[in-house]
Write a protein that holds these residues in place. Structure first.
Motif, short mmCIF file in Angstrom:
data_model
loop_
_atom_site.label_atom_id
_atom_site.label_comp_id
_atom_site.label_asym_id
_atom_site.label_seq_id
_atom_site.Cartn_x
_atom_site.Cartn_y
_atom_site.Cartn_z
N GLN A 100 0.77 -1.15 -0.10
CA GLN A 100 0.07 0.05 0.12
C GLN A 100 0.83 1.24 0.05
OE1 GLN A 100 -3.37 -0.20 -0.46
NE2 GLN A 100 -2.94 -2.48 -0.56
N ARG A 101 1.78 1.28 0.68
CA ARG A 101 2.63 2.56 0.89
C ARG A 101 3.98 2.50 -0.13
NH1 ARG A 101 3.70 5.42 5.64
NH2 ARG A 101 1.84 5.34 6.02
N GLY A 102 3.78 3.93 -0.95
CA GLY A 102 4.67 3.73 -1.59
C GLY A 102 5.18 5.53 -1.83
N TYR A 103 6.39 5.82 -2.64
CA TYR A 103 6.74 6.94 -2.74
C TYR A 103 7.24 7.45 -4.10
CZ TYR A 103 6.78 6.76 2.49
OH TYR A 103 6.62 6.57 3.88
N ALA A 104 7.24 8.60 -4.79
CA ALA A 104 7.68 8.86 -5.92
C ALA A 104 8.29 10.24 -5.76
CB ALA A 104 6.87 9.00 -6.88
N VAL A 105 9.55 10.48 -6.40
CA VAL A 105 10.44 11.75 -6.21
C VAL A 105 10.56 12.20 -7.54
CG1 VAL A 105 11.28 11.18 -4.13
CG2 VAL A 105 12.52 10.54 -6.12
N GLY A 106 11.06 13.69 -7.77
CA GLY A 106 11.11 14.17 -8.93
C GLY A 106 11.71 15.55 -9.10
N GLU A 107 11.43 16.44 -10.24
CA GLU A 107 11.89 17.56 -10.48
C GLU A 107 11.43 18.37 -9.09
OE1 GLU A 107 11.53 20.81 -13.90
OE2 GLU A 107 10.03 19.42 -13.72
N ARG A 108 12.29 19.56 -9.01
CA ARG A 108 11.97 20.78 -8.00
C ARG A 108 11.71 20.08 -6.59
NH1 ARG A 108 10.62 23.33 -12.84
NH2 ARG A 108 8.29 22.69 -12.65
N GLY A 109 12.30 19.04 -6.27
CA GLY A 109 11.90 18.60 -4.81
C GLY A 109 10.85 17.87 -4.59
N THR A 110 10.02 17.54 -5.94
CA THR A 110 8.67 16.81 -5.66
C THR A 110 8.80 15.39 -4.96
OG1 THR A 110 7.95 17.88 -7.74
CG2 THR A 110 6.69 15.90 -7.13
N ILE A 111 8.10 15.36 -3.96
CA ILE A 111 7.84 13.98 -3.29
C ILE A 111 6.40 13.59 -3.32
CG2 ILE A 111 8.05 12.66 -1.21
CD1 ILE A 111 10.56 14.48 -0.59
N LEU A 112 6.01 12.45 -3.66
CA LEU A 112 4.67 12.12 -3.58
C LEU A 112 4.58 10.71 -2.61
CD1 LEU A 112 3.68 12.32 -7.30
CD2 LEU A 112 3.47 14.23 -5.53
N ARG A 113 3.30 10.53 -2.06
CA ARG A 113 3.22 9.43 -1.42
C ARG A 113 1.80 8.85 -1.66
NH1 ARG A 113 2.80 9.17 5.09
NH2 ARG A 113 0.87 8.21 5.30
N THR A 114 1.76 7.59 -1.76
CA THR A 114 0.51 6.81 -1.93
C THR A 114 0.12 5.84 -0.60
OG1 THR A 114 -0.89 5.12 -3.08
CG2 THR A 114 1.51 4.83 -3.29
N ASP A 115 -0.94 5.64 -0.28
CA ASP A 115 -1.51 4.49 0.66
C ASP A 115 -2.38 3.56 0.37
OD1 ASP A 115 0.20 5.64 3.14
OD2 ASP A 115 -0.93 7.29 2.70
N ASP A 116 -2.56 3.48 -1.03
CA ASP A 116 -3.61 2.59 -1.50
C ASP A 116 -3.17 1.90 -2.91
OD1 ASP A 116 -3.77 4.60 -3.54
OD2 ASP A 116 -5.70 5.21 -2.89
N GLY A 117 -1.72 1.71 -2.52
CA GLY A 117 -0.92 0.80 -3.95
C GLY A 117 -0.94 1.62 -5.10
N GLY A 118 -1.02 3.14 -4.90
CA GLY A 118 -0.74 3.81 -6.27
C GLY A 118 -1.92 4.45 -6.80
N ALA A 119 -3.11 4.01 -6.26
CA ALA A 119 -4.40 4.53 -7.07
C ALA A 119 -4.66 6.01 -6.88
CB ALA A 119 -5.63 3.74 -6.23
N THR A 120 -4.20 6.69 -5.63
CA THR A 120 -3.98 7.97 -5.53
C THR A 120 -2.67 8.42 -4.84
OG1 THR A 120 -5.06 7.80 -3.41
CG2 THR A 120 -6.52 7.96 -5.32
N TRP A 121 -2.26 9.79 -4.84
CA TRP A 121 -1.20 10.22 -4.65
C TRP A 121 -1.16 11.57 -3.99
CZ3 TRP A 121 3.50 7.39 -5.26
CH2 TRP A 121 3.56 6.32 -5.86
N LYS A 122 -0.53 11.94 -2.90
CA LYS A 122 -0.32 13.28 -2.13
C LYS A 122 0.79 13.79 -2.31
CE LYS A 122 -4.61 12.58 0.48
NZ LYS A 122 -5.14 12.80 2.03
N GLY A 123 1.10 15.16 -2.51
CA GLY A 123 2.30 15.74 -2.40
C GLY A 123 2.77 16.03 -1.02
N GLN A 124 3.83 15.77 -0.78
CA GLN A 124 4.56 16.19 0.54
C GLN A 124 5.51 17.36 0.43
OE1 GLN A 124 6.36 12.19 1.85
NE2 GLN A 124 4.43 12.01 2.94
#
Length: 664
Positions: free
Chosen positions: A514-538
């Motif tokens: 369920q818990r995943g993270y994605a990172v990218g340009e300009r310090g972008t960090i995303l987190r998901t708690d439903d296996g990637g169906a939805t994401w929120k910025g951090q």
């Protein structure tokens, strides 16, 4: 929309950045390595760029300084180095060695350091300026000296660097180098062809019209004579025989940027620059002989102790030595300097790193030593992944796919891959099933341990940077323009997930289903708690690009990126702590298993391991200045790590010369 060039630059880490950027960027935090909690594992003794190298008259005791506050010291001609502690947190650009005890250093934000005991203790002096100081020089007695820097800054001391006073240079261009033949006659050079002279110890300076806009980066008198040479970009060499009253251009038959020049006496001098160029003169600068150093490194400093023994230094911590007047150069530093795009650890001992020129390194000692593994390719490798102690895969440019069945001892290229697109990510869920992602929406799948691959349709032409599968059916891929793709049928069909971001995403990983993270340009960090169906910025303290993220648990993560940024969280990303810098090299890969089992890798072959627990409080961000072949015999993977293979196309290692005075 970003072009594919960004990806190429991201993967290759700008190895050919201009020398001017090297000079102007890098006033970063420079505390001691132990205080910052990271230990260099490759290159050794460290991999930050070296700006200056100088030796005492005995040719045994020497110092090297560079980015991120590094001060290195040797007592045996450079064959072994140790770190010395600096009292400042700034990049150090220049050294002047008076003798084995008295040494002077100049650096960013007006830093001037002095020692009277060979560097056992360094004292920070009040230089009365906050300008970056790029060069420093002293007269024979070590009492009178000058330092030059940004916006025409010149400061002078008459008491051995204890106190300083300003001098009016009459120019606003950055000054990169200064040289004096005695207490009266001096020269300084800098940006936009700036060349100024003085005949009264710097009380007044005269601007000489050079008729060039090329930066002049180095200047040196030929001993105590009136002959001097200034060097600059495009192979520019200027010669004066009257202490700077008149100058003539000398054709040295090279067009590389020259970054430093040094004379040991009135006749013998050397200059170094980009692409490993070294030029030497034996007639006071009238004629020059060019030599090229193997692997074409950028050299930013040169020094000779006599007509035959000399040292040069530059990018990625490289220090060289010559014992034949500069005809042949050998390395005093250890380890590979090829950019590393990724690092992967199967456990706290066994790990692999992959990068430029098809380079794969292996360790089974937690990184204490690294072994070069032959791959049979020179393609840039972007990611490496092992599913167990034996089976691993690496992917890279032009559709390169490598696989190993013996723990990475040997690698075989996959012939049937159905694409020549650059591949950036690879992931396996078991020994048979895996996916690889790449440019123009490329997605490949294998069901036979990587022997054959077939294309899957993603319905996108965006760059796919990473792929991660949670199980045999559910997987995700991220890439350019904020692309997040989700599949629930093993990649047969993919759908877009809108995370409300448009920044380039470089990596994705999961701690559990369920818990995943994605990172990218300009310090972008995303987190998901439903296996990637939805994401929120951090939110986090860094706006630098983040290229890789690794998890030790659901809440414990490390992310790395530009300018040596390392971000940590232990609360699932509710807060991110910016770790103190140990390097300003761009970091492309991170492996994290919790606690001190953390490794980071990146530009210039940099590999560092954590030596203490990751900080969980916010660390203030440093203020930055403006950024104006022969294959070895395969070994059993259970054998002890061998030293890095050195005869692999790189500069040969130096060995101490024989003591001719020793009894036979």
């Amino acid at each position: 929309m970003f072009s594919s060039a960004l990806i190429i630059r991201r993967r290759s880490a700008h190895r050919t950045l201009s020398a001017l950027l090297l000079i102007l960027c890098g006033a970063l935090v420079g505390q001691s390595q132990s205080a910052r909690g990271w230990l260099w594992q490759n290159p050794l003794p460290q991999g930050n760029s070296i700006s200056s190298v100088r030796f005492a008259p005995d040719k045994q005791r020497g110092w090297a300084t560079g980015s991120d506050g590094v001060i290195l010291y040797t007592e045996n001609g450079g064959f072994n180095w140790e770190s010395q502690k600096s009292p400042v947190n700034t990049t150090l650009y220049a050294i002047h060695v008076q003798d084995k005890d008295r040494v002077f250093i100049a650096g960013a934000r007006g830093a001037v350091l002095t020692t009277e005991n060979g560097g056992r203790m360094w004292t920070l002096r009040n230089s009365i300026t906050r300008d970056h100081l790029y060069h420093i020089t002293f007269t024979k007695d070590g009492a009178t000296g000058w330092a030059v820097g940004t916006y025409g800054k010149i400061i002078k001391t008459t008491d051995g660097g204890r106190t300083w006073s300003n001098q009016a240079s009459g120019v606003r261009a950055h000054l990169y180098s200064v040289s004096f033949k005695d207490e009266k006659r001096g020269l300084a050079v800098g940006a936009r062809g700036t060349l100024i002279t003085t005949s009264d110890g710097g009380a007044t300076w005269k601007n000489y019209e050079t008729k060039t806009e090329q930066p002049l980066t180095g200047v040196a008198f030929a001993a105590n004579t009136s002959r001097a040479v200034a060097v600059g970009y495009g192979g520019l060499v200027l010669l004066t025989t009257d202490a700077g009253e008149t100058w003539v251009a000398v054709d040295v038959f090279v067009r590389h940027d020259l970054l430093a020049v040094f004379f040991i006496n009135e006749r013998n001098g050397w200059a170094v620059g980009t692409d490993g160029v070294v030029i030497s003169t034996a007639d006071g600068g009238t004629t020059w002989l060019p030599v090229s150093v193997r692997t074409n490194p950028k050299l930013t400093s040169v020094f000779f102790g006599d007509e035959t023994t000399g040292w040069a230094a530059g990018d990625d911590g490289l220090v060289l030595r010559t014992d034949d007047g500069g005809l042949e150069w050998r390395r005093l530093t250890e380890g590979g300097r090829d950019d590393l795009s990724d690092i992967f650890f199967l456990d706290s001992a066994r790990g692999w790193a992959a990068g430029a020129r098809g380079r794969i390194l292996y360790t089974q000692s937690g990184g204490k030593s690294w072994t070069v593994r032959p791959t049979g390719t020179t393609a840039r490798l972007s990611q490496i992944f092992f599913i167990n102690a034996l089976q691993g895969w690496a992917v890279g440019e032009k559709g390169t796919i490598l696989r190993s069945a013996n723990g990475g001892v040997t690698w075989a290229a996959v012939a049937r891959k159905e694409t020549t697109a650059d591949l950036f990510g690879v992931h396996f869920i078991d020994a048979q099933h895996g996916w690889a992602a790449g440019a123009r929406g490329t997605m490949l799948r294998t069901e036979d341990a990587g022997e054959t691959w077939r294309l899957q349709r993603t319905n996108t032409v965006t760059w796919l940077e990473a792929v991660y599968f949670l199980d045999a059916r559910r997987g995700l891929s991220v890439g350019s323009q904020g692309t997040i793709l989700l599949t629930e049928d093993a990649g047969e069909t993919w759908r877009f997930v809108d995370a409300n971001v448009r920044e380039w995403l470089f990596d994705v990983t999961f701690a559990d289903a369920q818990r995943g993270y994605a990172v990218g340009e300009r310090g972008t960090i995303l987190r998901t708690d439903d296996g990637g169906a939805t994401w929120k910025g951090q939110e986090n303290a860094s706006k630098s690009n983040l290229y890789s993220i690794a998890t030790a648990s659901r809440d414990d993560c490390l992310a790395v990126g530009d300018q040596g940024r390392v971000l940590a969280t232990r609360d699932g990303g509710a807060t991110w702590a910016l770790q103190p810098n140990v390097t300003s090299q761009t970091l492309f890969g991170v492996a994290y298993r919790g606690g001190t089992a953390a490794w980071i890798a990146g530009r210039g072959g940099a590999i560092l391991r954590r030596t203490e627990q990751v900080a969980t409080i916010e660390i203030p961000r440093p203020k930055l200045p403006p950024i104006l072949r022969r294959a070895p015999k395969p070994k059993n993977p259970d054998d002890e790590d061998a030293p890095l293979i050195l005869d692999d196309g790189d500069i040969p290692r130096a060995v101490p010369p024989k003591d001719r005075s020793a009894p036979r």
